[in-house]
Every structure is written in structure tokens, then in C-alpha cells.
Motif scaffolding. Structure first.
Motif, PDB file in Angstrom:
ATOM      1  N   PRO A  96       0.827  -1.206   0.000  1.00  0.00           N
ATOM      2  CA  PRO A  96       0.000   0.000   0.000  1.00  0.00           C
ATOM      3  C   PRO A  96       0.864   1.260   0.000  1.00  0.00           C
ATOM      4  O   PRO A  96       1.882   1.309   0.702  1.00  0.00           O
ATOM      5  CB  PRO A  96      -0.791  -0.100   1.306  1.00  0.00           C
ATOM      6  N   GLY A  97       0.479   2.223  -0.789  1.00  0.00           N
ATOM      7  CA  GLY A  97       1.151   3.516  -0.782  1.00  0.00           C
ATOM      8  C   GLY A  97       2.530   3.540  -1.404  1.00  0.00           C
ATOM      9  O   GLY A  97       3.250   4.525  -1.288  1.00  0.00           O
ATOM     10  N   ILE A  98       2.904   2.495  -2.116  1.00  0.00           N
ATOM     11  CA  ILE A  98       4.248   2.441  -2.672  1.00  0.00           C
ATOM     12  C   ILE A  98       4.342   3.296  -3.945  1.00  0.00           C
ATOM     13  O   ILE A  98       5.428   3.746  -4.327  1.00  0.00           O
ATOM     14  CB  ILE A  98       4.659   0.960  -2.943  1.00  0.00           C
ATOM     15  N   GLY A  99       3.202   3.538  -4.581  1.00  0.00           N
ATOM     16  CA  GLY A  99       3.201   4.401  -5.762  1.00  0.00           C
ATOM     17  C   GLY A  99       2.704   3.733  -7.025  1.00  0.00           C
ATOM     18  O   GLY A  99       3.043   4.159  -8.128  1.00  0.00           O
ATOM     19  N   LYS A 100       1.846   2.719  -6.878  1.00  0.00           N
ATOM     20  CA  LYS A 100       1.333   2.009  -8.055  1.00  0.00           C
ATOM     21  C   LYS A 100       0.448   2.917  -8.907  1.00  0.00           C
ATOM     22  O   LYS A 100       0.616   3.004 -10.127  1.00  0.00           O
ATOM     23  CB  LYS A 100       0.524   0.773  -7.620  1.00  0.00           C
ATOM     24  N   SER A 101      -0.472   3.608  -8.233  1.00  0.00           N
ATOM     25  CA  SER A 101      -1.369   4.492  -8.978  1.00  0.00           C
ATOM     26  C   SER A 101      -0.585   5.618  -9.627  1.00  0.00           C
ATOM     27  O   SER A 101      -0.882   6.027 -10.751  1.00  0.00           O
ATOM     28  CB  SER A 101      -2.434   5.076  -8.044  1.00  0.00           C
ATOM     29  N   THR A 102       0.427   6.116  -8.911  1.00  0.00           N
ATOM     30  CA  THR A 102       1.248   7.202  -9.441  1.00  0.00           C
ATOM     31  C   THR A 102       1.959   6.755 -10.714  1.00  0.00           C
ATOM     32  O   THR A 102       1.926   7.447 -11.727  1.00  0.00           O
ATOM     33  CB  THR A 102       2.293   7.637  -8.391  1.00  0.00           C
ATOM     34  N   ARG A 133      -3.832  14.230  -7.887  1.00  0.00           N
ATOM     35  CA  ARG A 133      -2.560  13.589  -8.201  1.00  0.00           C
ATOM     36  C   ARG A 133      -2.058  14.060  -9.567  1.00  0.00           C
ATOM     37  O   ARG A 133      -0.883  14.373  -9.736  1.00  0.00           O
ATOM     38  CB  ARG A 133      -2.725  12.077  -8.187  1.00  0.00           C
ATOM     39  N   ARG A 136      -0.372  17.424  -9.715  1.00  0.00           N
ATOM     40  CA  ARG A 136       1.023  17.449  -9.261  1.00  0.00           C
ATOM     41  C   ARG A 136       1.967  17.059 -10.379  1.00  0.00           C
ATOM     42  O   ARG A 136       3.134  17.421 -10.389  1.00  0.00           O
ATOM     43  CB  ARG A 136       1.206  16.476  -8.087  1.00  0.00           C
ATOM     44  N   HIS A 213      -3.124  -5.542  -5.029  1.00  0.00           N
ATOM     45  CA  HIS A 213      -2.564  -5.293  -3.699  1.00  0.00           C
ATOM     46  C   HIS A 213      -1.828  -6.526  -3.216  1.00  0.00           C
ATOM     47  O   HIS A 213      -2.129  -7.638  -3.617  1.00  0.00           O
ATOM     48  CB  HIS A 213      -3.663  -4.915  -2.718  1.00  0.00           C
ATOM     49  N   MET A 265      10.625   8.717  -5.733  1.00  0.00           N
ATOM     50  CA  MET A 265       9.319   9.354  -5.544  1.00  0.00           C
ATOM     51  C   MET A 265       9.524  10.820  -5.210  1.00  0.00           C
ATOM     52  O   MET A 265      10.178  11.155  -4.234  1.00  0.00           O
ATOM     53  CB  MET A 265       8.555   8.640  -4.428  1.00  0.00           C
ATOM     54  N   SER A 267       7.566  14.962  -5.395  1.00  0.00           N
ATOM     55  CA  SER A 267       6.224  15.537  -5.279  1.00  0.00           C
ATOM     56  C   SER A 267       5.522  15.586  -6.633  1.00  0.00           C
ATOM     57  O   SER A 267       4.301  15.530  -6.705  1.00  0.00           O
ATOM     58  CB  SER A 267       6.311  16.935  -4.675  1.00  0.00           C
TER      59      SER A 267
END
Ligand SMILES: Nc1ncnc2c1ncn2[C@@H]1O[C@H](COP(=O)(O)OP(=O)(O)OP(=O)(O)O)[C@@H](O)[C@H]1O
Ligand SMILES: [Mg+2]
Ligand SMILES: [Zn+2]
Length: 342
Positions: A96-102, A133, A136, A213, A265, A267
Motif C-alpha cells: 500500500p502507498g508504494i506508488g502504483k497508482s502514481t 494527483r 502534481r 494489492h 518518488m 512531489s
């Protein structure tokens, strides 16, 4: 068509199925992971279908060189084996939160600049969240469309209407296939949903990226079976507290699985790290004892890494050895070799 409903107990950890409930999964030995799920089985199709199925020889198959689509993210292209293969199904797993969606939104951004039609389907975030997102990251063009949806029947309909070249599904655990029967995220749902996406990818020659996930054991939730179904499995890993991320190919039907991609990663999204050695050795103290630079091969790239060792006097009877970031048993083995031979 006649359907018969039956129930099966699926292990939510490894995906094995059993006709009866048990406290411990006989396959992976985890406790309390078996959950009852119903699935509908279509009766065997009439035998006439067999008569219609045509076989072809290799020569008859058109050998048009399928051109790969570059994502313009060098590190990702490398892991994919030189770009996206049209009609492939790619699983991107990670904590979770590792940056997959990014990462995948960035793929959308680059592809849409090339006027490749991309459809981003999110079952997790609202359009506003995606917008924040995207803001940014910078400029996007209109060849990217967004959809918030979890029902796969609707998803299929939209894909058939819009005919995109690349589709992103974020994430497979939120998708719901009416055929699947049980709740989203359960093993049989994940399996059914992936099956449907596979049909869409192969049938319409659309490349689909699927976010998955990862469980605490580090495998994509709803498990190994999923890895067999897709063409490519990528894992996005790294320290959540440090800013670098590593993209690793675990399975690839169209390239090698040895390559890694290194990202940082920031901003404004993930930026490629073209010289990982410099990054790994950043901040290394000059002339300090116990610090040495070693060379490790990752795919076709040599990467310089720093290895640190520390020996202190122990206040206990038995001295203790530990290792971080390296297999402890391997450390013991190497130490034994050193003690015996040197
Ligand atoms: N303004 C920011 N500056 C720097 N990094 C940020 C910023 N906002 C978010 N991040 C990073 O982005 C990460 C979240 O990325 P993302 O949502 O793509 O992850 P994910 O793998 O899709 O997570 P999930 O499993 O929740 O879907 C955060 O953990 C954080 O490191
Ligand atoms: Mg996400
Ligand atoms: Zn199991």
C-alpha cells in the motif's frame, strides 16, 4: 443456459480450494484462511462447438511484427522488455502507498501525449482524488479518459464503446464480476475478474494494466493463480520511508525477468533514476572502517552498492550475528567458509 451453483472453500492466502472447511489450510499451513465462496458453473457447452473450431498451421498465422508501444519511461520500458506489447495483460503488484497508482497515471500521461487512447478505471479513488494527483504531475492531453467503476460488466461495455488502446484497472481487488458470485476482493472474484479482463485484452487486442494489492506475505492477494493468468507480473517495491522505488519483473512472456527499474518518488511523481549506483552510494562516509563498495549485477546493468560491517564486544555469553538487507543464512554460510578456509 443451465447453471448449477456450488460452494467451495477458498484459502484467502494461497488460493487453494477445498470441498470442506478446515481450520488450517493443508496447502500453505495458514490458520483460519478458508472462506466459503459460491461460484456458478456454466454447463458444458454443446459438442457442436468443437466441430466449428478451426486449427491453423504456424505458417498461416500472420507474422506481422507486433510493434511495441513505448511508455517513454525508460526504466519501465526496460522491465517490460522494450515497451508495451499490444493485447497483453500486465499485473502491477506492490505494498500500500508504494506508488502504483502514481506510476500508472504517469504511463497514462506519457501515452496520452503520443495520442494513444488510454482509459483509466479506478475502483478506489474518486475523480477528484485522481485530479489532485494529476495536477502534481503536470500536463495531460484529452486522449486520456477516466472512469470510476467497479462493475466489470459496465467496464466491459465502456471499453467496447470507447475502444482504447491501453486500459488501467486500479485495482483488481475492487472489481466485481457478476458471474463470480462472492464479494469483491475474494479469491474467486479476483480470479473471475482477471479472467474477464484476459478475454477483453486478447479478444480486442487491448493492453490492460491491472493493479494488485499485496498481502503481508508479499504476494498479490488472491494469489498464484493470478500470476499464471497474466502475461507479465511486475512488483513495485522499496522502502516506504526512503524515496527510491524498485520495479522488478517477476514474470514476463515477452522479455527477460532479470531487469529492474529504479525510480525516485518526488512531489511531481516518480522520476527515473538513470544512475542507481550514484544513488546507492550517496552519503557514504569517506574513509570509514567497515564500509566497502561492491558491484552487483541486476539484469544487464552493473550496480554499485555499499556493504557495511560492524563488530563490537559482546556483553552476553554467546556472541550474536545478524544481517539486514541480506539473507542471514547466506551470511552464516559465507562466515563458515571464511573461518574454514582463511
Ligand atoms: N506531495 C507529495 N510529495 C511527495 N510524495 C508524495 C506526495 N503525495 C503523495 N506522495 C507519495 O505517493 C505515495 C502514494 O502513491 P500512490 O497513491 O500512487 O500509491 P499506491 O501504491 O497506489 O497506494 P494504494 O495502495 O493506496 O493505492 C505516498 O506514499 C507518498 O510517498
Ligand atoms: Mg493506488
Ligand atoms: Zn493456503
Amino acid at each position: 443456459m443451465a447453471k448449477n451453483k456450488s460452494t467451495v472453500f477458498y484459502c484467502q492466502n494461497c488460493g487453494a480450494d477445498f470441498p470442506k472447511w478446515q481450520g488450517q489450510c493443508p496447502s500453505c499451513h495458514e490458520w483460519n484462511t478458508l472462506v466459503e465462496e459460491t461460484f456458478t458453473k456454466e454447463e458444458k457447452k454443446a459438442r457442436t462447438a468443437v466441430a466449428d473450431a478451426k486449427t491453423s498451421t504456424l505458417k498461416e498465422v500472420s507474422a506481422v511484427d507486433t510493434e511495441r508501444i513505448s511508455t517513454h519511461i525508460g526504466e519501465l520500458d526496460r522491465v517490460l522488455g522494450g515497451g508495451i506489447v499490444p493485447g497483453s495483460l500486465i499485473l502491477v503488484g506492490g505494498d500500500p502507498g508504494i506508488g502504483k497508482s502514481t506510476l500508472l497515471l504517469q504511463v497514462c500521461q506519457k501515452l496520452s501525449r503520443d495520442n494513444v487512447r488510454v482509459l483509466y478505471i479506478s475502483g478506489e479513488e474518486s475523480l477528484q482524488q485522481i485530479r489532485i494527483r494529476a495536477d502534481r504531475m503536470g500536463e495531460f492531453t484529452d486522449s486520456l479518459s477516466l472512469l470510476c467503476e467497479t462493475n466489470l460488466t459496465t467496464v466491459r461495455g465502456v471499453i467496447e464503446r470507447e475502444k482504447p488502446t491501453v486500459v488501467i484497472i486500479d485495482s483488481i481487488q475492487t472489481m466485481y464480476d457478476e458471474e463470480g458470485g462472492s464479494a469483491p476482493g475474494s479469491v474467486s472474484q479476483v480470479r473471475a475478474s482477471t479472467g474477464t479482463l484476459l478475454q477483453i485484452a486478447k479478444g480486442m487486442n487491448i493492453t490492460i494494466f491491472v493493479v494488485g494489492h499485496v498481502t503481508k506475505e508479499g504476494v498479490v492477494a488472491g494469489p498464484r493463480v493470478l500470476e499464471h493468468m497474466v502475461d507479465t507480473v511486475l512488483y513495485f517495491e522499496g522502502d516506504r520511508y526512503a524515496s527510491y522505488r524498485v520495479l522488478r519483473g517477476v514474470k514476463n512472456r515477452f522479455g527477460s525477468t532479470n531487469e529492474i527499474g529504479v525510480f525516485e518518488m518526488r512531489s511531481d511523481g516518480l522520476s527515473e533514476v538513470e544512475n542507481p549506483s550514484q544513488y546507492m552510494l550517496d552519503g557514504r562516509p569517506e574513509g570509514a572502517s567497515g564500509s566497502v563498495v561492491a558491484c552487483s549485477m541486476e539484469g544487464t546493468r552493473p550496480i554499485l552498492i555499499e556493504v557495511q560491517g560492524l563488530v563490537t564486544r559482546t556483553s552476553f555469553g554467546n556472541p550474536r550475528r545478524t544481517a539486514t538487507g541480506f539473507d542471514f543464512n547466506r551470511v552464516n554460510m559465507l562466515m563458515a567458509v571464511l573461518e574454514k578456509r582463511l
